[in-house]
Design a protein around this motif. Structure first.
Motif, PDB file in Angstrom:
ATOM      1  N   ALA A 111       0.559   5.410   5.190  1.00 41.34           N
ATOM      2  CA  ALA A 111       0.748   3.933   4.577  1.00 41.34           C
ATOM      3  C   ALA A 111       1.515   2.746   4.712  1.00 41.34           C
ATOM      4  O   ALA A 111       1.360   1.172   4.298  1.00 41.34           O
ATOM      5  CB  ALA A 111       0.966   4.903   2.906  1.00 41.34           C
ATOM      6  N   ARG A 112       2.929   2.658   5.793  1.00 47.49           N
ATOM      7  CA  ARG A 112       3.568   2.012   5.829  1.00 47.49           C
ATOM      8  C   ARG A 112       2.493   1.312   6.745  1.00 47.49           C
ATOM      9  O   ARG A 112       3.224  -0.018   6.961  1.00 47.49           O
ATOM     10  CB  ARG A 112       5.171   1.918   5.970  1.00 47.49           C
ATOM     11  N   LEU A 113       1.953   1.792   7.762  1.00 48.07           N
ATOM     12  CA  LEU A 113       1.427   1.042   9.125  1.00 48.07           C
ATOM     13  C   LEU A 113       0.818   0.181   8.249  1.00 48.07           C
ATOM     14  O   LEU A 113       0.368  -0.844   8.939  1.00 48.07           O
ATOM     15  CB  LEU A 113       0.634   2.200   9.677  1.00 48.07           C
ATOM     16  N   VAL A 114      -0.603   0.882   7.375  1.00 46.04           N
ATOM     17  CA  VAL A 114      -1.453  -0.279   6.579  1.00 46.04           C
ATOM     18  C   VAL A 114      -0.939  -1.328   6.555  1.00 46.04           C
ATOM     19  O   VAL A 114      -1.361  -2.434   6.330  1.00 46.04           O
ATOM     20  CB  VAL A 114      -2.110   0.623   5.229  1.00 46.04           C
ATOM     21  N   ASP A 115       0.980  -1.627   5.414  1.00 40.59           N
ATOM     22  CA  ASP A 115       1.102  -2.498   5.163  1.00 40.59           C
ATOM     23  C   ASP A 115       2.101  -3.275   6.071  1.00 40.59           C
ATOM     24  O   ASP A 115       1.513  -4.481   6.490  1.00 40.59           O
ATOM     25  CB  ASP A 115       2.202  -2.612   4.144  1.00 40.59           C
ATOM     26  N   TYR A 140       0.634  -0.901   0.047  1.00 41.21           N
ATOM     27  CA  TYR A 140       0.155  -0.015   0.242  1.00 41.21           C
ATOM     28  C   TYR A 140       0.902   1.188  -0.159  1.00 41.21           C
ATOM     29  O   TYR A 140       0.377   2.116  -0.125  1.00 41.21           O
ATOM     30  CB  TYR A 140      -1.556  -0.105   1.002  1.00 41.21           C
ATOM     31  N   THR A 141       1.762   1.479   0.341  1.00 42.10           N
ATOM     32  CA  THR A 141       3.472   2.469   1.041  1.00 42.10           C
ATOM     33  C   THR A 141       3.227   3.199  -0.859  1.00 42.10           C
ATOM     34  O   THR A 141       3.252   3.872  -0.942  1.00 42.10           O
ATOM     35  CB  THR A 141       4.819   2.034   1.531  1.00 42.10           C
ATOM     36  N   VAL A 142       3.372   1.724  -1.511  1.00 39.76           N
ATOM     37  CA  VAL A 142       3.460   2.023  -3.662  1.00 39.76           C
ATOM     38  C   VAL A 142       2.935   2.548  -3.653  1.00 39.76           C
ATOM     39  O   VAL A 142       2.632   3.578  -4.732  1.00 39.76           O
ATOM     40  CB  VAL A 142       4.668   0.909  -3.552  1.00 39.76           C
ATOM     41  N   GLU A 143       1.347   2.218  -3.445  1.00 38.95           N
ATOM     42  CA  GLU A 143       0.569   2.438  -4.096  1.00 38.95           C
ATOM     43  C   GLU A 143       0.020   3.636  -3.971  1.00 38.95           C
ATOM     44  O   GLU A 143      -0.458   4.675  -4.610  1.00 38.95           O
ATOM     45  CB  GLU A 143      -0.995   1.370  -3.295  1.00 38.95           C
ATOM     46  N   ALA A 144      -0.231   4.265  -2.349  1.00 43.50           N
ATOM     47  CA  ALA A 144       0.281   6.091  -2.017  1.00 43.50           C
ATOM     48  C   ALA A 144       0.386   6.641  -2.562  1.00 43.50           C
ATOM     49  O   ALA A 144       1.006   7.696  -3.323  1.00 43.50           O
ATOM     50  CB  ALA A 144       0.180   5.545  -0.574  1.00 43.50           C
ATOM     51  N   SER A 145       1.475   6.176  -3.112  1.00 42.29           N
ATOM     52  CA  SER A 145       3.292   6.948  -3.622  1.00 42.29           C
ATOM     53  C   SER A 145       2.460   7.262  -5.671  1.00 42.29           C
ATOM     54  O   SER A 145       2.928   7.998  -5.462  1.00 42.29           O
ATOM     55  CB  SER A 145       3.882   6.012  -3.454  1.00 42.29           C
ATOM     56  N   ALA A 146       2.182   6.074  -5.905  1.00 41.94           N
ATOM     57  CA  ALA A 146       1.678   6.950  -6.961  1.00 41.94           C
ATOM     58  C   ALA A 146       0.648   7.739  -7.651  1.00 41.94           C
ATOM     59  O   ALA A 146       0.321   7.396  -8.306  1.00 41.94           O
ATOM     60  CB  ALA A 146       1.775   4.602  -8.264  1.00 41.94           C
ATOM     61  N   ASN A 147      -0.137   7.153  -5.975  1.00 45.64           N
ATOM     62  CA  ASN A 147      -1.545   7.790  -6.613  1.00 45.64           C
ATOM     63  C   ASN A 147      -1.343   9.506  -6.324  1.00 45.64           C
ATOM     64  O   ASN A 147      -1.893  10.108  -6.638  1.00 45.64           O
ATOM     65  CB  ASN A 147      -2.910   7.317  -5.523  1.00 45.64           C
TER      66      ASN A 147
END
Length: 607
Positions: free
Chosen positions: A386-390, A102-109
């Motif tokens: 986001a990293r906490l979500v992962d 999710y950290t990468v997904e959030a960055s991409a968005n």
């Protein structure tokens, strides 16, 4: 100026996102696959979003009596986003996902939010589908969620009502069983809904084959009366168009009608609607009432909806951050190229001397540095969350539970802090442009208008403040607050060893102590009226303390790198935040600690 170097630094030098590859879920990924996702999203945002940001602002949605008309650019952007696979990026391979962190997904968005938050991407659709993957039945997931992840359907959340606003306990939309055997429908217990919902983003359009509304409504008791408060609220799937058990459209429209489009200050590229459910405009089988399918248990709708609401709150924080970042980049470019005035000192009095670029003036540097500290700090905060979500989804049991509690405490900050201070960044971006910034010849006025929404939607500052001080710092005997303090202290212990950072570490330690003391003082009488009268100043002080921690932690990562302009800029932004921003918490916490009643006690007539 590109966003990418900042994202790369935060992901790899600060958060160490590549370490997630050691977990089974992400084992197929590498730095190369992460970079490929960012490359793709950056390109789509550059080609399909950014060039049309002004267009969608000036060509507002129109309703011709039958359908909502949006510019072709919006259709093209949404199609490109869906085809990128980002709607299902974090989902399992088995359902067409990428199993992306999710950290990468959030960055991409972030690229899409910066390119044109007004066009939007998939925040509500993904959140809607994620909720169904958590709380829906297998049939609901297959028919509704998977078609949302593919981009064939889109999703909304329908909470507020015209008479209730944010007070969800006062919703009066009703849901009645739809005939005998209603509980045996393959898509879930089937009800008929009647009521009105307000402020529904993307509530009506022609961008997708279908729109899946998630609607809060109350099921009357055996006497036909609505249960007061939030305990009677249930959650329903209400599709715009009816579908069969294979997810195919039946050709019949559900009884959901557009009552009107809201005309907004900003964010004009996305429709915002008032919807009527069950008024009889589109009767189903000759009967008024929108067909809806129960999600989860009756009376447990709000618990289900919080899954989407919390996800949306972090999404709002990211949107606010990227609007601030867009304004910062625009004003930095302007300041580097706009000649005006002469340097301070004796030479500045020589009118025949050439003008200097405004970035050479100290006050313009102040405004740029403020924007940098707000926006890059907010971006780091959002990616930390986001990293906490992962961690919550893939860490060991203890790490996952710690991440859950930290997210509980940080979510009000992740939503509210960027929506206030990145809006301030947008205001400063206008100021850097001077009179030009107040015209539509430059994009910064639109960024401010778009960002002004974010302090309101998904919960105002008042709601976030009461959530933080009234619930989050107290829950589980204050364990979440203790965990956060532990993380902050770990950063302090590292920073205090570095002479360049030691004074800032001490300042943050003092701020943390002030927040802790104010939390206790606010609740000293045990009276919520005393404690929560100044919940927003508490939220602001808490948020500034969290951002100071984030900046100090980022500075530790930056300090370890070789000398470069980027390193100098990050350390400078950290110093700015500690020197100019962190001292503000004293005034905020003073009224909290004193349980000051100036605002709460003033009689109406005195206004």
């Amino acid at each position: 100026m590109s966003l990418r170097p900042t994202l790369d630094f935060l992901l790899h030098q600060w958060l160490g996102v590549e370490s997630l590859r050691s977990r089974e879920r992400f084992a197929d990924h590498s730095r190369e696959t992460f970079d490929a996702v960012l490359d793709t999203c950056e390109r789509i945002a550059r080609e399909k979003y950014a060039p049309f940001n002004r267009l969608v602002d000036t060509q507002e949605p129109q309703f011709d009596g039958e359908k909502v008309i949006l510019p072709q650019a919006t259709h093209d952007a949404q199609k490109a986003y869906a085809e990128s696979g980002m709607l299902s990026a974090a989902q399992d391979y088995e359902v067409g996902g990428m199993q992306l962190p999710y950290t990468v997904e959030a960055s991409a968005n972030a690229f899409f939010a910066m390119g044109s938050v007004s066009i939007g991407s998939g925040m509500l659709t993904t959140g809607n589908a994620n909720l169904l993957m958590k709380h829906g039945t297998e049939a609901q997931q297959r028919v509704f969620a998977l078609n949302e992840f593919s981009g064939r359907f889109s999703g909304t959340m329908c909470l507020s009502e015209p008479q209730a606003g944010s007070s969800l306990s006062d919703v009066i939309t009703r849901a009645l069983p739809d005939g005998d055997g209603f509980e045996n429908d393959p898509l879930g217990p089937r009800y008929r809904l009647r009521g009105n919902k307000m402020w529904i983003s993307a509530g009506e359009h022609e961008l997708t084959e279908n729109i899946i509304h998630l609607v809060l409504a109350k099921i009357p008791d055996e006497n036909g009366k609505l249960v007061p408060g939030v305990k009677g609220i249930s959650l329903f799937i209400v599709p715009k168009k009816l579908v069969d058990t294979d997810g195919q459209l039946t050709g019949e429209r559900n009884d959901v009608a557009l009552a009107g489009l809201n005309h907004k200050c900003g964010w004009r590229g996305t429709t915002n609607t008032l919807l009527n459910f069950g008024e009889g405009k589109y009767p189903v089988r000759g009967e008024a009432g929108a067909v809806g399918y129960l999600v989860g248990q009756p009376g447990k709708g709000l618990q289900c909806m919080f899954h989407m609401m919390n996800e949306a709150r972090i999404g709002v924080g990211m949107a606010a951050t990227m609007l601030g970042m867009a304004g910062y980049h625009a004003s930095l470019d302007y300041a580097k190229n706009r000649p005006q005035g002469r340097p301070m000192g004796a030479g500045g009095k020589d009118a025949s001397a050439p003008q200097v670029r405004i970035i050479e003036h100290a006050d313009v540097k102040r405004m740029l540095l403020a924007q940098k500290s707000y926006c890059e700090g907010a971006l780091a905060l959002e990616l930390y969350c986001a990293r906490l979500v992962d961690e919550q989804h893939t860490g060991d049991a203890q790490a996952a539970d710690d991440a859950r509690l930290l997210l509980e405490v940080l979510t009000p900050i992740a939503k509210s802090w960027p929506s206030e201070w990145c809006l301030e960044a947008n205001s400063l971006a206008i100021q850097v442009h001077g009179g030009y910034g107040y015209t539509r010849d430059f994009p910064v006025e639109q960024y401010w208008r778009d960002n002004r929404l974010n302090m309101i939607h998904e919960g105002t500052h008042g709601i976030q403040g009461m959530d933080l001080l009234g619930r989050k710092v107290l829950m589980e005997n204050g364990k979440g607050l203790q965990l956060l303090a532990g993380r902050i202290n770990a950063t302090l212990e590292r920073a205090i060893q570095i002479p360049e950072l030691a004074a800032h570490a001490n300042a943050l330690g003092q701020a943390l102590a002030q927040v802790g003391a104010a939390t206790k003082a606010a609740w000293a009488t045990g009276d919520p009226g005393d404690a929560l009268a100044n919940a927003v100043p508490y939220l602001q002080a808490f948020g500034h303390t969290v951002l100071a921690w984030i900046w100090l932690d980022v500075a530790l990562a930056a300090h370890a790198l070789a000398e470069s302009p980027a390193r100098t800029g990050r350390l400078g932004a950290m110093r700015y935040f500690f020197h100019y921003e962190l001292p503000k918490i004293g005034a905020w916490l003073q009224v909290v600690s004193a349980r000051d009643q100036t605002c709460a006690s003033l009689p109406e007539a005195a206004f």
